[in-house]
Each structure stands twice: as C-alpha cells, then as structure tokens.
Scaffold this motif. Structure first.
Motif, PDB file in Angstrom:
ATOM      1  N   ALA A 177      21.559  13.249  -4.348  1.00 40.14           N
ATOM      2  CA  ALA A 177      20.371  13.418  -4.943  1.00 40.14           C
ATOM      3  C   ALA A 177      20.130  12.912  -6.341  1.00 40.14           C
ATOM      4  O   ALA A 177      19.141  12.386  -6.865  1.00 40.14           O
ATOM      5  N   PRO A 178      21.232  13.199  -7.149  1.00 41.46           N
ATOM      6  CA  PRO A 178      21.185  12.693  -8.489  1.00 41.46           C
ATOM      7  C   PRO A 178      20.836  11.057  -8.647  1.00 41.46           C
ATOM      8  O   PRO A 178      19.982  10.736  -9.301  1.00 41.46           O
ATOM      9  N   THR A 179      21.598  10.322  -7.723  1.00 34.82           N
ATOM     10  CA  THR A 179      21.604   9.007  -7.789  1.00 34.82           C
ATOM     11  C   THR A 179      20.130   8.407  -7.320  1.00 34.82           C
ATOM     12  O   THR A 179      19.584   7.649  -7.685  1.00 34.82           O
ATOM     13  N   LEU A 180      19.675   9.172  -6.145  1.00 35.91           N
ATOM     14  CA  LEU A 180      18.326   9.145  -5.652  1.00 35.91           C
ATOM     15  C   LEU A 180      17.371   9.256  -6.714  1.00 35.91           C
ATOM     16  O   LEU A 180      16.202   8.549  -6.675  1.00 35.91           O
ATOM     17  N   ALA A 181      17.396  10.244  -7.536  1.00 37.24           N
ATOM     18  CA  ALA A 181      16.241  10.556  -8.599  1.00 37.24           C
ATOM     19  C   ALA A 181      16.314   9.423  -9.490  1.00 37.24           C
ATOM     20  O   ALA A 181      15.435   9.210 -10.064  1.00 37.24           O
ATOM     21  N   LEU A 182      17.452   8.952 -10.235  1.00 36.24           N
ATOM     22  CA  LEU A 182      17.547   8.000 -10.937  1.00 36.24           C
ATOM     23  C   LEU A 182      17.414   6.677 -10.602  1.00 36.24           C
ATOM     24  O   LEU A 182      17.030   5.778 -11.549  1.00 36.24           O
ATOM     25  N   ARG A 183      17.541   6.076  -9.297  1.00 37.79           N
ATOM     26  CA  ARG A 183      17.518   4.875  -8.948  1.00 37.79           C
ATOM     27  C   ARG A 183      15.867   4.552  -9.097  1.00 37.79           C
ATOM     28  O   ARG A 183      15.037   5.381  -8.644  1.00 37.79           O
ATOM     29  N   ASP A 184      15.393   3.431  -9.542  1.00 33.76           N
ATOM     30  CA  ASP A 184      14.467   2.725  -9.987  1.00 33.76           C
ATOM     31  C   ASP A 184      14.271   1.168  -9.866  1.00 33.76           C
ATOM     32  O   ASP A 184      15.341   0.721 -10.071  1.00 33.76           O
ATOM     33  N   ILE A 185      13.116   0.832  -9.866  1.00 35.74           N
ATOM     34  CA  ILE A 185      12.978  -0.846 -10.419  1.00 35.74           C
ATOM     35  C   ILE A 185      12.637  -0.850 -11.623  1.00 35.74           C
ATOM     36  O   ILE A 185      11.795  -0.341 -12.294  1.00 35.74           O
ATOM     37  N   GLN A 186      13.644  -1.686 -12.277  1.00 36.20           N
ATOM     38  CA  GLN A 186      13.581  -2.165 -13.692  1.00 36.20           C
ATOM     39  C   GLN A 186      13.355  -3.459 -13.792  1.00 36.20           C
ATOM     40  O   GLN A 186      14.202  -4.348 -13.023  1.00 36.20           O
TER      41      GLN A 186
END
Length: 422
Positions: A177-186
């Motif tokens: 869950a933490p990495t799912l929430a923090l992963r994004d396109i930058q």
C-alpha cells in the motif's frame, strides 16, 4: 544532455527512489567525476532479460496453474493450495514485465499512463512480498509434514491453508500500500522523460520502507525457511542412519520413492519429493539411498534458489541505505547502486520462473499429470477433428445421395415422357 554524462539526479538524498527507476546516469557529485566507471547499457540489457524471464516464467506458471486447477478434489491439499496461490502471484507479475521492458527500452519514459503505472508498480511489490510469503508457508508445511507428520494432521487442513492464503494476500497488500500510494508519473528534467517512479515525501519514508522491505521480504522469510529445512535435514539424516547407508552390507528393503511421494500425509505430487514413514513397509523407517539424496538436494535447491535470487538485490538495497546515511561514499558505491540494482532485481524476478520448476516439475506425479493433461488435450483435438471429418464425410454422402436421387428422378421423368403419347 546525454544519459551517461548527466549529473546526479536520482541520488539517495533525492525524493525519487533509486531502487525503482534505475536511471543509467552517474550518481557521483562533482567532486567524484567517476570517469573510469562506465555505465551498463540498461536500455538494451534489461528489456532482453525481462523478455526471457517473462516468456519462460509465463509458460511454466501457466502449465503449473493448469495442472493444479484441473486436479480432483482429493488433490486439493495444503501444498497444492499454497502452490496455486504462488503461481497466481508470479503469473500476475510476469504479465506486467513487457510494460517494464518497454519502459527501459524507451530510456525510462512511461507511455502507458498513470493507471498502468500504479498497477504495474503494485504488482511488482505485491509479488515481491506474496511470493516470498507463500514460499515460507510451503516450507513450514513441509516441516510439519516431515518432522511432525502425526501431530500436524489436524493443523494441515486445506480449509486452514485457504484461510492462511487469504491472510498472506492481505499482508502483502498492506506491505504494498505505501509504495502504491507514493508511485506516480514524474517529469525528469535531466532526462526529459515522464518516468514511473516512487516519490518519497522525505528521506524518512525511503529509509523506513527500505528497511521494511529488507526485513519482511528477505531476512525473516530466510530465517524461517532455513530453520525449517535445517530441521528437515537433521530429521532425515537422523532417522535413516547416514553412516549405515555408506556400508554396502547394510541394504535394508525400502518402499519405492514413487509410493512415498503419492501419500498425502507425506509428500504431494505437486511439490518436490518429500519422504515419509510408511508404517506398512520397512518397519516404519523413512526413505534411504538415492531417494533420500534426491530429497536433500531438492531441499537444498529450494533454499539456495531463494537466497541466490534475492540476496544480491537486498544487499545492494542495504548499501543504498548506508549511502543515504552518509556511511558510504565514492565512485564504487555509486556505480554499484546505480548499475547493479536493476541487474540484481532481474535476478530476483527470475525466481518467478524458477518456482514452478522447483515446486512442480520435479515431482514425478506432477509430470505424470501434466503428461496426462497434454494427452487429454491432444485426444480432444483429434476427436474434434475426427468428428469434423465425419461430419464432412456425412455431408458429402448426403449431398451425393441427394444428387443420385435427383438424377434418378430425372431419369424416371425422361422415361415417362418418352413412353407417353406422341
């Protein structure tokens, strides 16, 4: 600005993770130009490795999943339940590898959108935890089945195994869950790409999640697996009398390896061969000779495969943690973290392709069931072709009969017309 000559951007103090994007650039600050440390060509090497792992792993896990899913109710044992979920975890992740291969081949530019970035990143971390947790559960199940076969009969219940699998999936989702929430396109200015990365709010987040990954996804499972198989090895060696095995004059009659492997309370056909005590033969003594040697080698292969596949990755991750704390620095540490992290992760991913070989295809009965399934499919295809051929022949015969009847009718009509009045 070219990738190899770009200055440090994804260093350990950056909010972007160094263990998820693996950008092929020099990590050294200006004081350490590191010109003698050439980068590894990740944009060509990683996609090739991912493609091989994806093809081999998908085929192996799909075959294993087909055999396990088509098993009868009597085959739905504790080991099969864990193996089925392990194959599902590996297969889900392997299906996302083509996207990561494209990602690397495009120079870390993610073309699939925000949703795919989230899903693929989640599958990566989910498999990292779930597969190791299921391997640990299978190791504990083997320990109970071999070392405590009688006392563990009530605990080794398929319903409890299914409940354990649900708990494992929940725990894996919680860890993901933490990495799912923090992963994004930058957007990465130094590379001018839209990258799929984990963006940590601060260094504490990175340090905490890295330690959790090392402890929960490697150290604790390795400790449990090693303890289980060490106990299994001691139990087998103690019960068989390894010294007497080396004496040619001592050749006790033992049950066949295949008969031992077929017993549910001992070994299951879908997992590597596990010896057991057969009270009806040989005075309740366990497997000896080549059967024991095969079991011990299989046990050793399981532990070694897990260790060799994941130890390098977690070792490099730990080096990155030490560097982020300022305890290590220099060109060698920068080059190691930047170039070996993606390569060691490839090695860890290969465990998904090795799992069905270790847990399924080594078993004699599993290979027999796979052969039976293939023969059944071939027989079905031949039967379908035969029926289609028969239908075509029947259709041709029907058309021929109809044509013959029409021809006969025309002939009769011609005769009638010829015999009529002029």
């Amino acid at each position: 600005m070219s990738i190899p000559t770009a200055l440090s951007f994804f260093n350990s103090t950056s909010p972007y993770t160094t263990t998820e994007i693996y950008v092929n650039i020099s990590l050294a600050p200006p004081a350490y130009p590191c010109e003698d440390w050439p980068p590894v060509p990740m944009t060509t090497l990683i996609p090739s490795i991912y493609s091989i792992i994806c093809v081999l792993g998908t085929i192996g896990n799909a075959l294993a999943l087909s055999v396990l899913a088509h098993g009868s109710a009597s085959r739905r044992t504790v080991a099969n339940t864990f193996m089925l979920n392990l194959c599902m975890s590996d297969l889900l992740f392997l299906l996302s590898l083509p996207l990561w291969a494209v990602y690397y081949s495009r120079g870390y530019s993610w073309p699939f959108g925000w949703v795919a970035c989230k899903i693929c990143g989640a599958l990566h971390n989910l498999n990292l935890y779930a597969s190791i947790f299921f391997i640990t559960c299978m190791s504990m199940d083997r320990y109970l089945a071999i070392v405590h076969p009688l006392r563990s009969q009530s605990a080794r219940d398929p319903k409890r195994a299914r409940l354990t699998c649900i708990l494992v999936w929940v725990l894996a989702f919680v860890c993901t869950a933490p990495t799912l929430a923090l992963r994004d396109i930058q957007h990465i200015p130094v590379l001018d790409v839209e990258a799929c990365v984990i963006f940590y709010p601060d260094h504490t987040w990175y340090l905490t999640l890295a330690i959790i990954k090392i402890v929960l996804a490697f150290l604790l499972p390795l400790l449990v697996i090693s303890c289980c198989y060490c106990a299994i090895g001691r139990h087998l060696l103690a019960d068989t009398g390894l010294v007497r095995m080396q004496n040619p004059s001592h050749t006790p009659s033992m049950p066949s390896f295949k008969s031992l492997e077929s017993k549910e309370s001992c070994g299951t056909p879908e997992r590597p061969p596990t010896p057991c005590v057969n009270p009806s033969s040989s005075g309740g003594r366990p497997l000896e000779g080549r059967g024991l040697e095969r079991v011990l080698w299989t046990v050793a292969a399981v532990v070694l495969a897990f260790f060799l596949c994941w130890f390098p990755f977690h070792c490099v991750t730990f080096l990155d943690v030490l560097k982020s704390e300022g305890w290590l620095d220099g060109c060698w540490i920068n080059w190691t973290i930047q170039n070996l992290t993606p390569l060691t992760l490839c090695l860890g991913f290969s465990n998904s392709a090795i799992n069905p070989i270790l847990y399924c295809f080594i078993g004699n009965h599993f290979r027999g069931r796979l052969g039976g399934l293939c023969k059944g499919l071939c027989a079905s295809c031949l039967k379908a072709r035969g029926e289609d051929h028969s239908q075509k022949r029947g259709s041709f015969s029907t058309r021929l009969s109809s044509f013959s009847r029409k021809l006969s009718d025309l002939k009769d009509l011609a005769i009638v017309e010829a015999s009529g009045p002029a």
